[in-house]
Design a protein around this motif. Structure first.
Motif: not given
Length: 126
Positions: A7-14, A71-84
């Protein structure tokens, strides 16, 4: 892959035109690993548009993450930059694409914009 990821990827174009504006121009390949499998997503970001497909490059940048972390990133439970930075995921290529893509992720639960907090405080003082 989880239904939430689909669902997350499907929502990106809009959502792309509103969230990205003219920030990004390039292609980001996202590789999501689960067990011994890797699923690929290709996100083409252009000013005013986003296209998503289930294929591999060519890409200007590649980001690898476990499916569980994503899955944690798309729910706001984790942050992308911090994960990297914690080496929980890896990134190579044009960093601007990664920084632009993270705008699609929600803020952590309970996060408030500090400007809104300041406005409310200023309203009570006046």
């Amino acid at each position: 892959m989880t239904e939430a990821t689909e669902r997350f990827f499907e929502s990106l174009p809009a959502r792309g035109p509103e969230l990205l504006g003219g920030l990004a121009d390039g292609t980001l390949q996202i590789d999501l690993g689960i067990d011994n499998l890797t699923e690929h997503w290709l996100v083409r970001m252009r000013p005013g548009s986003v296209r998503v497909s289930r294929e591999r490059g060519p890409a200007d940048a590649i980001w690898y993450s476990s499916a569980a972390l994503f899955d944690r990133l798309i729910t706001g439970e984790a942050q992308g930059v911090a994960a990297v930075l914690r080496n929980e995921s890896t990134f190579s290529g044009n960093v601007v694409l990664f920084l632009a893509f993270r705008r699609f992720f929600p803020n952590p639960p309970g996060t408030r914009d500090p400007r809104d907090v300041a406005r409310k405080s200023a309203g009570r003082l006046g």
